[in-house]
Design a protein around this motif. Structure first.
Motif, mmCIF file in Angstrom:
data_model
loop_
_atom_site.group_PDB
_atom_site.id
_atom_site.type_symbol
_atom_site.label_atom_id
_atom_site.label_comp_id
_atom_site.label_asym_id
_atom_site.label_seq_id
_atom_site.Cartn_x
_atom_site.Cartn_y
_atom_site.Cartn_z
ATOM 1 N N HIS A 33 0.846 -1.191 0.000
ATOM 2 C CA HIS A 33 0.000 0.000 0.000
ATOM 3 C C HIS A 33 0.880 1.239 0.000
ATOM 4 O O HIS A 33 1.978 1.222 0.540
ATOM 5 C CB HIS A 33 -0.872 0.031 1.255
ATOM 6 N N TYR B 226 0.639 5.463 0.975
ATOM 7 C CA TYR B 226 -0.104 6.557 1.602
ATOM 8 C C TYR B 226 0.769 7.804 1.590
ATOM 9 O O TYR B 226 1.996 7.720 1.627
ATOM 10 C CB TYR B 226 -0.479 6.221 3.053
ATOM 11 N N PHE C 39 4.508 6.936 2.670
ATOM 12 C CA PHE C 39 4.737 5.686 3.399
ATOM 13 C C PHE C 39 4.271 4.504 2.554
ATOM 14 O O PHE C 39 3.169 4.537 1.987
ATOM 15 C CB PHE C 39 3.946 5.665 4.713
ATOM 16 N N SER D 45 1.766 -5.934 3.554
ATOM 17 C CA SER D 45 0.805 -6.789 4.232
ATOM 18 C C SER D 45 0.969 -8.244 3.807
ATOM 19 O O SER D 45 1.162 -8.533 2.631
ATOM 20 C CB SER D 45 -0.619 -6.315 3.925
ATOM 21 N N LEU E 113 -1.139 -3.977 8.224
ATOM 22 C CA LEU E 113 -0.081 -3.287 7.492
ATOM 23 C C LEU E 113 1.108 -3.014 8.406
ATOM 24 O O LEU E 113 0.920 -2.643 9.564
ATOM 25 C CB LEU E 113 -0.581 -1.952 6.948
ATOM 26 N N PHE F 180 4.186 -0.442 8.235
ATOM 27 C CA PHE F 180 4.596 0.721 7.465
ATOM 28 C C PHE F 180 6.105 0.917 7.488
ATOM 29 O O PHE F 180 6.778 0.623 8.482
ATOM 30 C CB PHE F 180 3.914 1.979 8.002
ATOM 31 N N GLY F 181 6.621 1.448 6.375
ATOM 32 C CA GLY F 181 8.018 1.820 6.305
ATOM 33 C C GLY F 181 8.271 3.130 7.029
ATOM 34 O O GLY F 181 7.354 3.754 7.566
ATOM 35 N N THR F 182 9.527 3.544 7.011
ATOM 36 C CA THR F 182 9.927 4.735 7.759
ATOM 37 C C THR F 182 9.593 6.032 7.035
ATOM 38 O O THR F 182 9.686 7.099 7.612
ATOM 39 C CB THR F 182 11.436 4.709 8.033
ATOM 40 N N ARG G 184 10.407 11.612 2.636
ATOM 41 C CA ARG G 184 9.955 13.009 2.632
ATOM 42 C C ARG G 184 10.180 13.610 1.258
ATOM 43 O O ARG G 184 11.303 13.604 0.754
ATOM 44 C CB ARG G 184 10.721 13.815 3.675
ATOM 45 N N TYR H 149 -2.835 2.786 15.448
ATOM 46 C CA TYR H 149 -1.422 2.991 15.194
ATOM 47 C C TYR H 149 -0.904 4.077 16.131
ATOM 48 O O TYR H 149 -1.654 4.906 16.629
ATOM 49 C CB TYR H 149 -1.172 3.462 13.760
ATOM 50 N N LEU I 195 4.454 4.990 11.116
ATOM 51 C CA LEU I 195 3.289 4.499 11.842
ATOM 52 C C LEU I 195 3.581 3.114 12.409
ATOM 53 O O LEU I 195 3.942 2.199 11.674
ATOM 54 C CB LEU I 195 2.082 4.417 10.915
#
Lengths: 108, 115
Positions: A32, A34, A87, A91, A96, A98-100, A103, B35, B43
């Motif tokens: 995913h 975001y 991000f 999954s 999920l 999430f990565g770091t 930016r 989260y 997150l």
């Protein structure tokens, strides 16, 4: 285990292109993407599912290499509104991770 | 309400106090996720609900953290005996089904500050 994103940060001029990468060490069901603007909640961009199905916004382009457990998000002809932190979330089915984050700043 | 709502938006508490954070998901969304996001960080998954059941609590940092969901709707995240390291933004998200195949809709978050 948290997916690894690269680059950590990127600065673009309006109209330039960028690629953001996401890599996992696990076999994935989906990836995913975001975007989160400062002080706001993350907003959905795209889901890429095992087997090739994609769901998301028409203007967003991404790829998912299931064998390599890697995904890339392609931002073309960037606009000022593209600025924010991107991000990826990987999954194996139910949740999920999430990565770091990456930016992205787009300058006029 | 068209979106996910969370309350309070901001919470300042003293170390050692208990806090409750509330999440109202989008109507009809069976899956609900919590989260935590520390300043400038990504997150961190805490827990998710499918209906009122919590199949995966693996992300809860310690036994001071607990959550429940009632009526397949509202969820409450409770932090007992808060510590300064609990300071973060707590985000709730809901989706039509499990996160693997469904878009998550995030609430605006609760900013928790533990003094």
């Amino acid at each position: 285990q948290q997916p690894v994103q690269s680059p950590q940060a990127v600065i673009l001029r309006e109209g330039e292109d960028a690629v953001i990468n996401c890599s996992s060490s696990k076999a994935l069901y989906s990836v995913h993407w975001y975007r989160q603007k400062h002080g706001e909640a993350p907003v959905f961009l795209m889901i890429l599912l095992k087997g090739g199905e994609q769901k998301g916004h028409e203007k967003i382009s991404a790829s998912f290499n299931e064998k390599k457990q890697q995904s890339s998000l392609y931002l073309t002809a960037s606009q000022l509104s593209y600025s924010g932190t991107y991000f990826c979330g990987t999954s194996e089915g139910d949740k999920l991770t999430f990565g770091t984050g990456t930016r992205l700043a787009v300058r006029p | 309400g068209a979106g996910v709502s969370q309350s309070p938006s901001n919470k300042v508490t003293e170390k050692g106090k208990d806090v409750e954070l509330r999440c109202d998901p989008i109507s009809g969304h069976t899956a609900l996720y919590w989260y935590r996001q520390s300043l400038g960080q990504g997150l961190e998954f805490l827990i998710y609900f499918q209906g009122n059941s919590a199949p995966d609590k693996s992300g809860l940092p310690s036994d001071r953290f607990s959550a429940e969901r009632t009526g397949g709707s509202v969820s409450t995240l409770t932090i007992q005996r808060t510590q300064q390291e609990d300071s973060a933004v707590y985000l709730c998200a809901s989706s039509l089904g499990l996160a693997g195949a469904n878009e998550q809709f995030f609430g605006p978050g609760t900013r928790l500050t533990v003094l």
